[in-house]
Design a protein around this motif. Sequence first.
Motif, PDB file in Angstrom:
ATOM      1  N   ALA A  88       0.827  -1.204   0.000  1.00 24.59           N
ATOM      2  CA  ALA A  88       0.000   0.000   0.000  1.00 24.59           C
ATOM      3  C   ALA A  88       0.865   1.259   0.000  1.00 24.59           C
ATOM      4  O   ALA A  88       0.584   2.234  -0.714  1.00 24.59           O
ATOM      5  CB  ALA A  88      -0.925   0.010   1.209  1.00 24.59           C
ATOM      6  N   LYS A  89       1.939   1.237   0.793  1.00 31.15           N
ATOM      7  CA  LYS A  89       2.812   2.407   0.866  1.00 31.15           C
ATOM      8  C   LYS A  89       3.603   2.573  -0.435  1.00 31.15           C
ATOM      9  O   LYS A  89       3.838   3.699  -0.879  1.00 31.15           O
ATOM     10  CB  LYS A  89       3.767   2.275   2.058  1.00 31.15           C
ATOM     11  N   ALA A  90       3.990   1.460  -1.043  1.00 29.66           N
ATOM     12  CA  ALA A  90       4.719   1.530  -2.308  1.00 29.66           C
ATOM     13  C   ALA A  90       3.845   2.164  -3.392  1.00 29.66           C
ATOM     14  O   ALA A  90       4.311   2.991  -4.178  1.00 29.66           O
ATOM     15  CB  ALA A  90       5.170   0.131  -2.738  1.00 29.66           C
ATOM     16  N   GLU A  91       2.570   1.786  -3.417  1.00 31.24           N
ATOM     17  CA  GLU A  91       1.647   2.363  -4.396  1.00 31.24           C
ATOM     18  C   GLU A  91       1.455   3.853  -4.137  1.00 31.24           C
ATOM     19  O   GLU A  91       1.366   4.660  -5.079  1.00 31.24           O
ATOM     20  CB  GLU A  91       0.307   1.632  -4.323  1.00 31.24           C
ATOM     21  N   LYS A  92       1.411   4.230  -2.869  1.00 32.67           N
ATOM     22  CA  LYS A  92       1.281   5.638  -2.506  1.00 32.67           C
ATOM     23  C   LYS A  92       2.503   6.436  -2.965  1.00 32.67           C
ATOM     24  O   LYS A  92       2.375   7.568  -3.453  1.00 32.67           O
ATOM     25  CB  LYS A  92       1.095   5.774  -0.990  1.00 32.67           C
ATOM     26  N   LEU A  93       3.685   5.832  -2.822  1.00 31.51           N
ATOM     27  CA  LEU A  93       4.925   6.490  -3.264  1.00 31.51           C
ATOM     28  C   LEU A  93       4.920   6.712  -4.777  1.00 31.51           C
ATOM     29  O   LEU A  93       5.308   7.779  -5.259  1.00 31.51           O
ATOM     30  CB  LEU A  93       6.142   5.643  -2.872  1.00 31.51           C
ATOM     31  N   ILE A  94       4.456   5.714  -5.517  1.00 31.45           N
ATOM     32  CA  ILE A  94       4.413   5.824  -6.973  1.00 31.45           C
ATOM     33  C   ILE A  94       3.443   6.926  -7.400  1.00 31.45           C
ATOM     34  O   ILE A  94       3.754   7.744  -8.275  1.00 31.45           O
ATOM     35  CB  ILE A  94       4.009   4.477  -7.614  1.00 31.45           C
ATOM     36  N   GLN A  95       2.275   6.966  -6.764  1.00 33.31           N
ATOM     37  CA  GLN A  95       1.291   7.984  -7.109  1.00 33.31           C
ATOM     38  C   GLN A  95       1.807   9.384  -6.763  1.00 33.31           C
ATOM     39  O   GLN A  95       1.606  10.343  -7.526  1.00 33.31           O
ATOM     40  CB  GLN A  95      -0.026   7.715  -6.363  1.00 33.31           C
ATOM     41  N   ALA A  96       2.498   9.491  -5.619  1.00 27.24           N
ATOM     42  CA  ALA A  96       3.063  10.785  -5.231  1.00 27.24           C
ATOM     43  C   ALA A  96       4.167  11.200  -6.202  1.00 27.24           C
ATOM     44  O   ALA A  96       4.273  12.380  -6.567  1.00 27.24           O
ATOM     45  CB  ALA A  96       3.619  10.695  -3.800  1.00 27.24           C
ATOM     46  N   GLY A  97       4.950  10.226  -6.642  1.00 19.48           N
ATOM     47  CA  GLY A  97       6.018  10.526  -7.590  1.00 19.48           C
ATOM     48  C   GLY A  97       5.492  11.034  -8.912  1.00 19.48           C
ATOM     49  O   GLY A  97       6.060  11.950  -9.514  1.00 19.48           O
ATOM     50  N   ARG A  98       4.379  10.470  -9.364  1.00 19.34           N
ATOM     51  CA  ARG A  98       3.784  10.899 -10.635  1.00 19.34           C
ATOM     52  C   ARG A  98       3.306  12.353 -10.567  1.00 19.34           C
ATOM     53  O   ARG A  98       3.308  13.065 -11.570  1.00 19.34           O
ATOM     54  CB  ARG A  98       2.615   9.981 -11.006  1.00 19.34           C
TER      55      ARG A  98
END
Length: 363
Positions: A88-98
């Motif tokens: 869940a946190k990894a997906e959040k990091l990817i979305q924040a990076g985008r």
Amino acid sequence: MSAAIKKEKVSRKAAPKEPEQATAEPAVVSDDDEADDALSYDRIELLQDVGINASDIAKLKEDGFATVGQLFQVSMKRLLQVKGVSEAKAEKLIQAGRKIIGEKSGFITASSLLIKNKQKYFITTGSKQFDMLLGGGIETMSVTEVHGEFRTGKTQLCHTLCVTAQLPRSQGGGAGKVAMVDTEGSFRPQRVSEIAKTRYDLDPKEVLDNIIVARAHSHDAQMDMVTQLGVLFADPERGPFRLLIIDSITALFRTDFSGRGELSERQQRLNVHLQRLVKHAEEFNIAVLVVNQVMADPGANAMFGPVLKPVGGHVISHACHTRILMKKGRGDNRICKVIDSPCMPEAECTIQLTAGGISDVDE
């Protein structure tokens, strides 16, 4: 920063997201100060502006993630290996990076890529003929491999580049610092001092102060050093760095993995290492030079003497953008041959090893 490096103010602002206009001019190095002010990457700390906790950012940095772009350069499996990062946190990091890098995480036009390529530098080898062979010198945003037998001038090329990378852009330099991973104990600071003083009339101490060197004794240590260099390269207060040298790239892999049973693992680990170098080169706009060993090819036709080939096989061949073969010549002369390049034809020239480093013959 020392007088040996051109004083250039480094802005902490990210490069503009949308280039104003694309041109059809060939990729050239610009001396425009504004082109040097913009960073070519987005620092990992920017994630805090889009809702990521400072503690999570610190964990990413400890694991070698120094820029937002690096989140998109690894697999989800690799991201989950970071301490405290769940799916869940990894997906959040990817979305924040985008949200930060926007279109840079996907497709861009070739016109935009052309503009990005104009930010490349060319670092002189010390020889005009050699530079012409390479299209201007050792290129940033690129990995260059040089291989050959012992005593063909590979390490002398490294010593020369340690100095020329610090020269101003107007003199064919990179106006930046140098990082070196020494796997064979071949780096000689006194040789760099001699080149700096004898040929370029620079203060040897200032030149040496702008070079960081690490001695690796295992392939694991070598890989860890390159990973951690990403954090250093991303810190504008410590740079700018313009050259990374690995001398040599395959020595420790050959030592740590022996026999056919371990060949597959060796190649897989070497591929991971090389891909990290490629990403550093592209993201931080640095030139990466890897020195490679050679080995006898028992399957080749040896009618005209022993046939040598570079170590690393197809893994090295695919990962490196430009490949150079260095051979012995008469006396202090050496022959340099481009055997693979994305934009230059196969050709060769003769250089000379002098007290001032690599130079043209009878300069």
